[in-house]
Scaffold this motif. Structure first.
Motif: not given
Length: 94
Positions: A10-13, A44-50, A80-82
């Motif tokens: 996950r990557v924060p915006p 597609r439904d969560d752009e923070t998941t790469w 990455l997200a915390h």
């Protein structure tokens, strides 16, 4: 036997642009040194998941070592997200 690697995280915006540049650099260097081209996708439904996808990998040990080295060199973990980390799944052909 051919292996396929799926690496997701996950990557924060607010880190998206820097993360995209870092992953792009990682993938270019990985391709130059291993001959394996990667793709970068996002949910597609969560752009923070790469997800990074690497297919037709003939030597898993060598590839994994190089991928880990480049992820460290390009500072991917810091973007990455915390609480998130790079999760790797490996599939093999029949």
């Amino acid at each position: 036997m051919s292996l396929s690697y799926y690496v997701y995280y996950r990557v924060p915006p607010d880190n998206a642009a820097r993360a995209r540049a870092a992953v792009g650099a990682l993938q270019r260097e990985l391709s130059a040194t291993t001959g394996i081209d990667g793709r970068l996708l996002r949910r597609r439904d969560d752009e923070t998941t790469w997800m990074e996808i690497y297919e037709s990998v003939p030597d898993g040990a060598t590839f994994e070592a190089k991928l880990a080295e480049l992820a460290e060199r390009h500072g991917i973990a810091a973007l990455l997200a915390h609480g998130s980390s790079r999760k790797q799944e490996v599939f093999r052909s029949f």
